[in-house]
Design a protein around this motif. Structure first.
Motif, PDB file in Angstrom:
ATOM      1  N   GLU A 168      -1.315  35.487  24.572  1.00 38.37           N
ATOM      2  CA  GLU A 168      -1.929  35.244  23.260  1.00 38.37           C
ATOM      3  C   GLU A 168      -0.966  34.433  22.397  1.00 38.37           C
ATOM      4  O   GLU A 168       0.198  34.767  22.265  1.00 38.37           O
ATOM      5  CB  GLU A 168      -2.283  36.591  22.596  1.00 38.37           C
ATOM      6  N   SER A 176     -12.546  37.083  16.429  1.00 39.56           N
ATOM      7  CA  SER A 176     -12.799  38.442  16.911  1.00 39.56           C
ATOM      8  C   SER A 176     -12.295  39.522  15.960  1.00 39.56           C
ATOM      9  O   SER A 176     -12.709  40.682  16.072  1.00 39.56           O
ATOM     10  CB  SER A 176     -12.162  38.635  18.283  1.00 39.56           C
ATOM     11  N   PHE A 196     -22.042  42.556  14.010  1.00 38.05           N
ATOM     12  CA  PHE A 196     -23.431  43.017  14.090  1.00 38.05           C
ATOM     13  C   PHE A 196     -23.924  42.912  15.539  1.00 38.05           C
ATOM     14  O   PHE A 196     -23.625  41.934  16.234  1.00 38.05           O
ATOM     15  CB  PHE A 196     -24.304  42.144  13.175  1.00 38.05           C
ATOM     16  N   VAL A 235      -0.686  28.692  25.836  1.00 37.04           N
ATOM     17  CA  VAL A 235      -1.086  28.079  27.098  1.00 37.04           C
ATOM     18  C   VAL A 235      -1.407  26.614  26.828  1.00 37.04           C
ATOM     19  O   VAL A 235      -2.224  26.307  25.952  1.00 37.04           O
ATOM     20  CB  VAL A 235      -2.321  28.805  27.682  1.00 37.04           C
ATOM     21  N   SER A 252     -20.570  31.821  20.682  1.00 35.35           N
ATOM     22  CA  SER A 252     -21.169  31.486  19.388  1.00 35.35           C
ATOM     23  C   SER A 252     -21.345  32.715  18.496  1.00 35.35           C
ATOM     24  O   SER A 252     -20.415  33.478  18.325  1.00 35.35           O
ATOM     25  CB  SER A 252     -22.507  30.761  19.637  1.00 35.35           C
ATOM     26  N   VAL A 253     -22.568  32.913  17.960  1.00 36.38           N
ATOM     27  CA  VAL A 253     -22.775  33.991  16.978  1.00 36.38           C
ATOM     28  C   VAL A 253     -22.903  35.372  17.621  1.00 36.38           C
ATOM     29  O   VAL A 253     -23.041  36.371  16.924  1.00 36.38           O
ATOM     30  CB  VAL A 253     -24.037  33.743  16.116  1.00 36.38           C
ATOM     31  N   MET A 269     -19.303  39.221  19.655  1.00 39.29           N
ATOM     32  CA  MET A 269     -18.995  40.659  19.562  1.00 39.29           C
ATOM     33  C   MET A 269     -20.016  41.441  20.373  1.00 39.29           C
ATOM     34  O   MET A 269     -19.680  42.355  21.110  1.00 39.29           O
ATOM     35  CB  MET A 269     -19.035  41.156  18.108  1.00 39.29           C
ATOM     36  N   LEU A 270     -21.272  41.065  20.219  1.00 40.47           N
ATOM     37  CA  LEU A 270     -22.332  41.735  20.992  1.00 40.47           C
ATOM     38  C   LEU A 270     -22.080  41.574  22.486  1.00 40.47           C
ATOM     39  O   LEU A 270     -22.065  42.555  23.231  1.00 40.47           O
ATOM     40  CB  LEU A 270     -23.701  41.130  20.622  1.00 40.47           C
TER      41      LEU A 270
HETATM   42  C1  LIG Z   1     -18.289  34.182  10.359  1.00 41.47           C
HETATM   43  C2  LIG Z   1     -18.613  34.716  11.729  1.00 41.47           C
HETATM   44  C3  LIG Z   1     -19.411  35.853  11.866  1.00 41.47           C
HETATM   45  C4  LIG Z   1     -19.727  36.361  13.132  1.00 41.47           C
HETATM   46  N1  LIG Z   1     -20.506  37.468  13.232  1.00 41.47           N
HETATM   47  C5  LIG Z   1     -20.823  37.965  14.469  1.00 41.47           C
HETATM   48  C6  LIG Z   1     -21.642  39.127  14.583  1.00 41.47           C
HETATM   49  O1  LIG Z   1     -22.062  39.706  13.587  1.00 41.47           O
HETATM   50  N2  LIG Z   1     -21.966  39.563  15.842  1.00 41.47           N
HETATM   51  C7  LIG Z   1     -21.514  38.937  16.974  1.00 41.47           C
HETATM   52  O2  LIG Z   1     -21.854  39.372  18.081  1.00 41.47           O
HETATM   53  N3  LIG Z   1     -20.694  37.837  16.878  1.00 41.47           N
HETATM   54  C8  LIG Z   1     -20.356  37.344  15.670  1.00 41.47           C
HETATM   55  N4  LIG Z   1     -19.580  36.218  15.551  1.00 41.47           N
HETATM   56  C9  LIG Z   1     -19.127  35.554  16.779  1.00 41.47           C
HETATM   57  C10 LIG Z   1     -17.886  36.189  17.395  1.00 41.47           C
HETATM   58  O3  LIG Z   1     -16.956  36.508  16.382  1.00 41.47           O
HETATM   59  C11 LIG Z   1     -17.246  35.236  18.400  1.00 41.47           C
HETATM   60  O4  LIG Z   1     -18.229  34.769  19.317  1.00 41.47           O
HETATM   61  C12 LIG Z   1     -16.145  35.930  19.180  1.00 41.47           C
HETATM   62  O5  LIG Z   1     -15.219  36.533  18.318  1.00 41.47           O
HETATM   63  C13 LIG Z   1     -15.424  34.942  20.088  1.00 41.47           C
HETATM   64  O6  LIG Z   1     -14.435  35.658  20.773  1.00 41.47           O
HETATM   65  P1  LIG Z   1     -13.414  34.926  21.726  1.00 41.47           P
HETATM   66  O7  LIG Z   1     -12.548  35.973  22.341  1.00 41.47           O
HETATM   67  O8  LIG Z   1     -14.171  34.010  22.653  1.00 41.47           O
HETATM   68  O9  LIG Z   1     -12.597  33.931  20.780  1.00 41.47           O
HETATM   69  P2  LIG Z   1     -11.513  34.179  19.629  1.00 41.47           P
HETATM   70  O10 LIG Z   1     -11.785  35.382  18.832  1.00 41.47           O
HETATM   71  O11 LIG Z   1     -11.392  32.868  18.934  1.00 41.47           O
HETATM   72  O12 LIG Z   1     -10.190  34.464  20.451  1.00 41.47           O
HETATM   73  C14 LIG Z   1      -9.512  33.454  21.146  1.00 41.47           C
HETATM   74  C15 LIG Z   1      -8.032  33.842  21.198  1.00 41.47           C
HETATM   75  O13 LIG Z   1      -7.323  32.850  21.940  1.00 41.47           O
HETATM   76  C16 LIG Z   1      -6.081  32.624  21.302  1.00 41.47           C
HETATM   77  N5  LIG Z   1      -5.586  31.294  21.652  1.00 41.47           N
HETATM   78  C17 LIG Z   1      -6.026  30.104  21.171  1.00 41.47           C
HETATM   79  N6  LIG Z   1      -5.335  29.097  21.733  1.00 41.47           N
HETATM   80  C18 LIG Z   1      -4.446  29.664  22.597  1.00 41.47           C
HETATM   81  C19 LIG Z   1      -3.463  29.134  23.483  1.00 41.47           C
HETATM   82  N7  LIG Z   1      -3.276  27.815  23.601  1.00 41.47           N
HETATM   83  N8  LIG Z   1      -2.728  30.007  24.227  1.00 41.47           N
HETATM   84  C20 LIG Z   1      -2.929  31.360  24.121  1.00 41.47           C
HETATM   85  N9  LIG Z   1      -3.852  31.902  23.287  1.00 41.47           N
HETATM   86  C21 LIG Z   1      -4.605  31.071  22.548  1.00 41.47           C
HETATM   87  C22 LIG Z   1      -6.400  32.744  19.815  1.00 41.47           C
HETATM   88  O14 LIG Z   1      -5.246  33.000  19.050  1.00 41.47           O
HETATM   89  C23 LIG Z   1      -7.397  33.899  19.803  1.00 41.47           C
HETATM   90  O15 LIG Z   1      -6.766  35.153  19.621  1.00 41.47           O
HETATM   91  C24 LIG Z   1     -19.230  35.703  14.300  1.00 41.47           C
HETATM   92  C25 LIG Z   1     -18.407  34.584  14.168  1.00 41.47           C
HETATM   93  C26 LIG Z   1     -18.100  34.089  12.893  1.00 41.47           C
HETATM   94  C27 LIG Z   1     -17.203  32.885  12.781  1.00 41.47           C
END
Ligand SMILES: Cc1cc2nc3c(=O)[nH]c(=O)nc-3n(C[C@H](O)[C@H](O)[C@H](O)COP(=O)(O)OP(=O)(O)OC[C@H]3O[C@@H](n4cnc5c(N)ncnc54)[C@H](O)[C@@H]3O)c2cc1C
Length: 348
Positions: free
Chosen positions: A34, A43, A49, A150, A310-311, A314-315
């Motif tokens: 990370e 996240s 939601f 990374v 996308s949205v 979390m789900l």
């Molecule tokens: C305003 C908003 C509201 C939302 N509401 C909801 C909701 O109500 N319900 C729902 O289901 N979803 C919701 N979402 C969507 C959800 O939050 C995301 O789809 C989800 O958090 C994505 O998770 P992830 O692990 O793919 O990415 P991220 O949470 O972006 O995690 C990626 C991780 O990779 C790390 N990283 C980045 N680059 C590197 C690198 N080069 N080397 C090592 N680590 C790196 C980052 O630091 C980060 O910790 C919402 C999103 C937003 C923006």
């Protein structure tokens, strides 16, 4: 791959944490790399939601239904430190500065809001506090977490900024909107702003999706989610501002939080008076066709990707984590069909 092999997960968001957790159920202790902090991006800042059937009629339906069930199981199995709760969900309308004349059916709302219908109930909609959910899953997985950036793939591992090579029998790219690697469909970041109000027990377990017309005529779509910990999360303002290279550099757009605060304070007496405990901005990972990328990267041995949720990240994290663990260890996912999410170029 056998459970004794080394699995490297790049990215400590909810997707990386869920993959780590479901691998741990199979006896694997993965290494998570990370760059910033666990749950430090979307996240930890999202709405949290969850809906059982709001993806019906789309390729996401099965993933969402499986995930909704897994969320309930995870809360039960792991003691629910993330405030998982079922709730009722309503749609409504509001116009800035106007009383809509229809009595609101939710007593905690002000007269500017007209409820147009109930769109979910405790059987179909739920909520988690996303940071606690992500860190809770990561902790429960027992994964080793390494701080590092990374920057590319190596033969049999990944390359970190500074040149260190981290070896792995399998590598999973789960870096949200930062998951762009050659040979994969592009992942973009779409920015959203949010506020967290401290309301105590003034607002019941009723989530709200609104159409809000500002005095300028612009229509926003606020979402208001009352959490089990006595806070309320609210969002309404997205933007296309560009994704910084470092997740630690994500900042709010000028004026976005003030605009969101004014909107929220006009909706309900409990929000008008409540202190704000967090002002946040983050990027959701999106793909061109709107579907997540979940699967083995074609042409690269032992390299997998899971992002673009996308949205609904979390789900859909639990079913994604479960499916990825199956794919890596058994060669196939048991509960969901990953075919629509295969990361190939072009994907249409
Ligand atoms: C305003 C908003 C509201 C939302 N509401 C909801 C909701 O109500 N319900 C729902 O289901 N979803 C919701 N979402 C969507 C959800 O939050 C995301 O789809 C989800 O958090 C994505 O998770 P992830 O692990 O793919 O990415 P991220 O949470 O972006 O995690 C990626 C991780 O990779 C790390 N990283 C980045 N680059 C590197 C690198 N080069 N080397 C090592 N680590 C790196 C980052 O630091 C980060 O910790 C919402 C999103 C937003 C923006």
């Amino acid at each position: 791959m056998s459970p004794s092999g080394r699995i490297v997960i790049c990215g400590g968001g909810v997707i990386g944490a869920a993959i780590a957790y479901f691998l741990s159920l199979r006896g694997v202790r993965p290494l998570v790399i990370e760059r910033h902090e666990i749950a430090g991006a979307a996240s930890g800042k999202s709405g949290g939601f969850l809906a059982l059937d709001w993806c019906r009629g789309t390729p996401l339906d099965r993933l969402a239904r499986r995930s909704f069930a897994l969320h309930a199981e995870l809360a039960e199995t792991l003691g629910n430190p993330w405030g998982y709760r079922r709730l009722a969900t309503y749609a409504g309308q509001a116009v800035e500065g106007k009383t809509l004349g229809r009595p609101s059916r939710l007593p905690w709302l002000g007269e500017s809001v007209a409820i147009t219908g109930q769109i979910g109930g405790p059987e179909t909609t739920a909520l988690v506090e996303p940071r606690a959910f992500t860190t809770g899953l990561m902790h429960a997985s027992g994964a080793e977490v390494k701080r590092g950036t990374v920057v590319g793939l190596a033969d049999g591992g990944v390359v970190l900024e500074g040149g260190e090579i981290v070896e792995g029998d399998a590598v999973v790219i789960a870096m949200g909107p930062w998951s762009n690697f050659e040979g994969l469909p592009q992942v973009f970041g779409l920015k959203g702003h949010s506020l967290v109000f401290k309301t105590g027990d003034a607002i019941p377990a009723e989530a709200l999706f609104l159409e809000y017309q500002e005095a300028s005529g612009e229509v926003l779509t606020p979402e208001i989610f009352p959490r089990a910990d006595g806070t309320v999360w609210a969002c309404a303002i997205s933007s296309t501002s560009s994704l910084p290279r470092d997740p630690a550099d994500v900042m709010a757009d000028a004026g976005a939080h003030a605009r969101l605060e004014a909107l929220c304070r006009s909706l309900a007496p409990a929000l008008a008076a409540a202190p704000i405990v967090a002002r946040q901005a983050c990027f959701r990972p999106v793909t061109e066709d709107g579907l997540p990328l979940i699967g083995k990267v074609p042409g690269l041995d032992g390299v997998y990707v899971a992002t673009g949720h996308s949205v609904w990240g979390m789900l859909n994290a639990p079913a994604t984590g479960e499916a990825m663990a199956g794919l890596i260890l058994d060669g196939a996912a048991r509960h969901v069909d990953l075919a629509p999410f295969v990361p190939r170029l072009p994907r249409r």
